[in-house]
Design a protein around this motif. Structure first.
Motif, PDB file in Angstrom:
ATOM      1  N   VAL A  57       0.842  -1.193   0.000  1.00 47.50           N
ATOM      2  CA  VAL A  57       0.000   0.000   0.000  1.00 47.50           C
ATOM      3  C   VAL A  57       0.881   1.248   0.000  1.00 47.50           C
ATOM      4  O   VAL A  57       0.629   2.208  -0.742  1.00 47.50           O
ATOM      5  CB  VAL A  57      -0.955  -0.005   1.221  1.00 47.50           C
ATOM      6  N   ARG A  58       1.930   1.267   0.832  1.00 43.61           N
ATOM      7  CA  ARG A  58       2.842   2.413   0.899  1.00 43.61           C
ATOM      8  C   ARG A  58       3.519   2.637  -0.449  1.00 43.61           C
ATOM      9  O   ARG A  58       3.591   3.751  -0.953  1.00 43.61           O
ATOM     10  CB  ARG A  58       3.899   2.186   1.981  1.00 43.61           C
ATOM     11  N   ARG A  59       3.978   1.560  -1.080  1.00 43.88           N
ATOM     12  CA  ARG A  59       4.662   1.662  -2.370  1.00 43.88           C
ATOM     13  C   ARG A  59       3.703   2.184  -3.447  1.00 43.88           C
ATOM     14  O   ARG A  59       4.054   3.072  -4.230  1.00 43.88           O
ATOM     15  CB  ARG A  59       5.218   0.292  -2.778  1.00 43.88           C
ATOM     16  N   ARG A  60       2.464   1.659  -3.468  1.00 42.23           N
ATOM     17  CA  ARG A  60       1.487   2.124  -4.453  1.00 42.23           C
ATOM     18  C   ARG A  60       1.144   3.598  -4.244  1.00 42.23           C
ATOM     19  O   ARG A  60       1.014   4.360  -5.201  1.00 42.23           O
ATOM     20  CB  ARG A  60       0.210   1.280  -4.395  1.00 42.23           C
ATOM     21  N   ALA A  61       1.008   3.990  -2.990  1.00 44.50           N
ATOM     22  CA  ALA A  61       0.707   5.400  -2.690  1.00 44.50           C
ATOM     23  C   ALA A  61       1.856   6.290  -3.144  1.00 44.50           C
ATOM     24  O   ALA A  61       1.628   7.369  -3.698  1.00 44.50           O
ATOM     25  CB  ALA A  61       0.445   5.580  -1.193  1.00 44.50           C
ATOM     26  N   GLN A  62       3.076   5.834  -2.926  1.00 43.67           N
ATOM     27  CA  GLN A  62       4.240   6.618  -3.354  1.00 43.67           C
ATOM     28  C   GLN A  62       4.282   6.737  -4.879  1.00 43.67           C
ATOM     29  O   GLN A  62       4.577   7.806  -5.420  1.00 43.67           O
ATOM     30  CB  GLN A  62       5.511   5.950  -2.836  1.00 43.67           C
ATOM     31  N   GLU A  63       3.960   5.664  -5.578  1.00 42.85           N
ATOM     32  CA  GLU A  63       3.912   5.704  -7.047  1.00 42.85           C
ATOM     33  C   GLU A  63       2.814   6.663  -7.515  1.00 42.85           C
ATOM     34  O   GLU A  63       3.010   7.419  -8.472  1.00 42.85           O
ATOM     35  CB  GLU A  63       3.674   4.307  -7.609  1.00 42.85           C
ATOM     36  N   ASP A  64       1.649   6.622  -6.852  1.00 46.07           N
ATOM     37  CA  ASP A  64       0.546   7.516  -7.209  1.00 46.07           C
ATOM     38  C   ASP A  64       0.944   8.972  -7.005  1.00 46.07           C
ATOM     39  O   ASP A  64       0.629   9.833  -7.831  1.00 46.07           O
ATOM     40  CB  ASP A  64      -0.700   7.206  -6.385  1.00 46.07           C
ATOM     41  N   ILE A  65       1.631   9.262  -5.916  1.00 46.30           N
ATOM     42  CA  ILE A  65       2.090  10.626  -5.651  1.00 46.30           C
ATOM     43  C   ILE A  65       3.082  11.056  -6.721  1.00 46.30           C
ATOM     44  O   ILE A  65       3.023  12.180  -7.221  1.00 46.30           O
ATOM     45  CB  ILE A  65       2.712  10.730  -4.237  1.00 46.30           C
ATOM     46  N   GLY A  66       3.986  10.154  -7.100  1.00 46.23           N
ATOM     47  CA  GLY A  66       4.947  10.467  -8.156  1.00 46.23           C
ATOM     48  C   GLY A  66       4.253  10.786  -9.472  1.00 46.23           C
ATOM     49  O   GLY A  66       4.607  11.751 -10.156  1.00 46.23           O
ATOM     50  N   ARG A  67       3.239   9.980  -9.820  1.00 53.51           N
ATOM     51  CA  ARG A  67       2.486  10.233 -11.057  1.00 53.51           C
ATOM     52  C   ARG A  67       1.721  11.553 -10.956  1.00 53.51           C
ATOM     53  O   ARG A  67       1.638  12.304 -11.917  1.00 53.51           O
ATOM     54  CB  ARG A  67       1.527   9.081 -11.352  1.00 53.51           C
ATOM     55  N   ALA A  68       1.153  11.831  -9.791  1.00 57.66           N
ATOM     56  CA  ALA A  68       0.397  13.071  -9.613  1.00 57.66           C
ATOM     57  C   ALA A  68       1.322  14.278  -9.779  1.00 57.66           C
ATOM     58  O   ALA A  68       0.956  15.256 -10.430  1.00 57.66           O
ATOM     59  CB  ALA A  68      -0.266  13.098  -8.238  1.00 57.66           C
ATOM     60  N   HIS A  69       2.522  14.211  -9.207  1.00 51.68           N
ATOM     61  CA  HIS A  69       3.480  15.312  -9.367  1.00 51.68           C
ATOM     62  C   HIS A  69       3.884  15.461 -10.830  1.00 51.68           C
ATOM     63  O   HIS A  69       3.965  16.570 -11.353  1.00 51.68           O
ATOM     64  CB  HIS A  69       4.737  15.074  -8.529  1.00 51.68           C
ATOM     65  N   LYS A  70       4.112  14.331 -11.474  1.00 48.99           N
ATOM     66  CA  LYS A  70       4.584  14.353 -12.861  1.00 48.99           C
ATOM     67  C   LYS A  70       3.535  14.948 -13.801  1.00 48.99           C
ATOM     68  O   LYS A  70       3.871  15.706 -14.708  1.00 48.99           O
ATOM     69  CB  LYS A  70       4.926  12.929 -13.293  1.00 48.99           C
ATOM     70  N   PHE A  71       2.273  14.607 -13.556  1.00 50.21           N
ATOM     71  CA  PHE A  71       1.227  15.022 -14.483  1.00 50.21           C
ATOM     72  C   PHE A  71       0.318  16.108 -13.924  1.00 50.21           C
ATOM     73  O   PHE A  71      -0.686  16.461 -14.540  1.00 50.21           O
ATOM     74  CB  PHE A  71       0.393  13.816 -14.908  1.00 50.21           C
ATOM     75  N   ALA A  72       0.640  16.674 -12.772  1.00 48.07           N
ATOM     76  CA  ALA A  72      -0.213  17.690 -12.161  1.00 48.07           C
ATOM     77  C   ALA A  72      -0.361  18.915 -13.055  1.00 48.07           C
ATOM     78  O   ALA A  72      -1.419  19.526 -13.107  1.00 48.07           O
ATOM     79  CB  ALA A  72       0.345  18.102 -10.806  1.00 48.07           C
ATOM     80  N   ILE A  73       0.654  19.265 -13.752  1.00 44.09           N
ATOM     81  CA  ILE A  73       0.634  20.474 -14.579  1.00 44.09           C
ATOM     82  C   ILE A  73       0.060  20.195 -15.973  1.00 44.09           C
ATOM     83  O   ILE A  73      -0.169  21.126 -16.740  1.00 44.09           O
ATOM     84  CB  ILE A  73       2.054  21.064 -14.663  1.00 44.09           C
ATOM     85  N   GLU A  74      -0.224  18.946 -16.267  1.00 45.78           N
ATOM     86  CA  GLU A  74      -0.676  18.571 -17.607  1.00 45.78           C
ATOM     87  C   GLU A  74      -1.933  19.331 -18.037  1.00 45.78           C
ATOM     88  O   GLU A  74      -1.998  19.874 -19.144  1.00 45.78           O
ATOM     89  CB  GLU A  74      -0.940  17.065 -17.666  1.00 45.78           C
ATOM     90  N   GLY A  75      -2.944  19.418 -17.165  1.00 50.23           N
ATOM     91  CA  GLY A  75      -4.181  20.121 -17.515  1.00 50.23           C
ATOM     92  C   GLY A  75      -3.936  21.594 -17.776  1.00 50.23           C
ATOM     93  O   GLY A  75      -4.498  22.178 -18.707  1.00 50.23           O
ATOM     94  N   PHE A  76      -3.099  22.207 -16.944  1.00 46.86           N
ATOM     95  CA  PHE A  76      -2.792  23.625 -17.118  1.00 46.86           C
ATOM     96  C   PHE A  76      -2.022  23.849 -18.418  1.00 46.86           C
ATOM     97  O   PHE A  76      -2.330  24.761 -19.185  1.00 46.86           O
ATOM     98  CB  PHE A  76      -1.992  24.138 -15.915  1.00 46.86           C
ATOM     99  N   ALA A  77      -1.043  23.002 -18.676  1.00 46.39           N
ATOM    100  CA  ALA A  77      -0.258  23.127 -19.906  1.00 46.39           C
ATOM    101  C   ALA A  77      -1.146  22.951 -21.134  1.00 46.39           C
ATOM    102  O   ALA A  77      -1.005  23.682 -22.122  1.00 46.39           O
ATOM    103  CB  ALA A  77       0.870  22.096 -19.911  1.00 46.39           C
ATOM    104  N   GLU A  78      -2.073  22.025 -21.052  1.00 49.56           N
ATOM    105  CA  GLU A  78      -2.977  21.786 -22.173  1.00 49.56           C
ATOM    106  C   GLU A  78      -3.837  23.017 -22.463  1.00 49.56           C
ATOM    107  O   GLU A  78      -4.058  23.385 -23.612  1.00 49.56           O
ATOM    108  CB  GLU A  78      -3.874  20.592 -21.850  1.00 49.56           C
ATOM    109  N   SER A  79      -4.305  23.695 -21.406  1.00 49.25           N
ATOM    110  CA  SER A  79      -5.135  24.877 -21.621  1.00 49.25           C
ATOM    111  C   SER A  79      -4.318  26.067 -22.131  1.00 49.25           C
ATOM    112  O   SER A  79      -4.876  26.985 -22.727  1.00 49.25           O
ATOM    113  CB  SER A  79      -5.899  25.241 -20.346  1.00 49.25           C
ATOM    114  N   LEU A  80      -3.010  26.057 -21.922  1.00 52.19           N
ATOM    115  CA  LEU A  80      -2.161  27.146 -22.434  1.00 52.19           C
ATOM    116  C   LEU A  80      -1.772  26.953 -23.906  1.00 52.19           C
ATOM    117  O   LEU A  80      -1.318  27.897 -24.546  1.00 52.19           O
ATOM    118  CB  LEU A  80      -0.891  27.269 -21.586  1.00 52.19           C
TER     119      LEU A  80
END
Length: 178
Positions: A57-80
């Motif tokens: 569970v800890r490892r999956r949560a860490q992977e999810d956080i990594g993906r969220a950080h990596k793609f967090a700006i994706e929506g904003f970049a797409e709108s720009l």
């Protein structure tokens, strides 16, 4: 044989429905030890499984956080992207008129404002007379004014919040005490 006789003397008969049934013997220390070892092994196994599950569970949560950080700006970049496309098209016009440039810049500003709003990037644009809020405004100077002290006289630069967190304070001049 004497041991068997002594054991039978210590055993108490069990009565079932009025009949005497087999005699129950008390478990020996060896039996108790074996049962305790079996229970300890079961608990050890359960512990190891729970520990492995928690680690997964800890490892999956860490992977999810990594993906969220990596793609967090994706929506904003797409709108720009639409804003960038508009600016590039404006530069391709060979002989633009002032009116066409102004109209293009206005449309591009609307696209940018829409992208900001969609991504919860909101303006802080205090009005003259608003009370100075040090959590949202940065006073650059104080000036004599015909209004209450510590109120906004002019906005030099708008501020911005992103998801209710201050990104940049609004730069303002403030009325000084009379």
């Amino acid at each position: 044989m004497q041991d068997t006789e002594k054991q039978m003397e210590n055993e108490q008969p069990i009565h079932v429905d009025g009949e005497t049934a087999a005699v129950a013997t008390e478990p020996t220390p060896e039996d108790k030890l074996a049962a305790a070892e079996l229970k300890a092994a079961e608990l050890q196994d359960a512990f190891l499984r729970a520990k492995a599950d928690a680690e997964n569970v800890r490892r999956r949560a860490q992977e999810d956080i990594g993906r969220a950080h990596k793609f967090a700006i994706e929506g904003f970049a797409e709108s720009l992207l639409a804003v960038k496309d508009s600016l590039e098209m404006a530069l391709k016009i060979e002989t633009p008129s002032v009116e066409a440039l102004k109209e293009g810049v206005d449309m591009t500003l609307k696209q940018l404002s829409s992208a900001f709003e969609k991504n919860k990037l909101l303006e802080i644009n205090p009005q003259a007379g608003d009370k100075l809020d040090p959590m949202k405004h940065q006073a650059i100077s104080t000036v004599p004014a015909e209004q209450e002290a510590n109120t906004v006289v002019a906005v030099l630069q708008k501020g911005y919040t992103i998801s209710d967190r201050l990104l940049r304070p609004a730069l303002v001049t403030v009325a000084q005490a009379k």
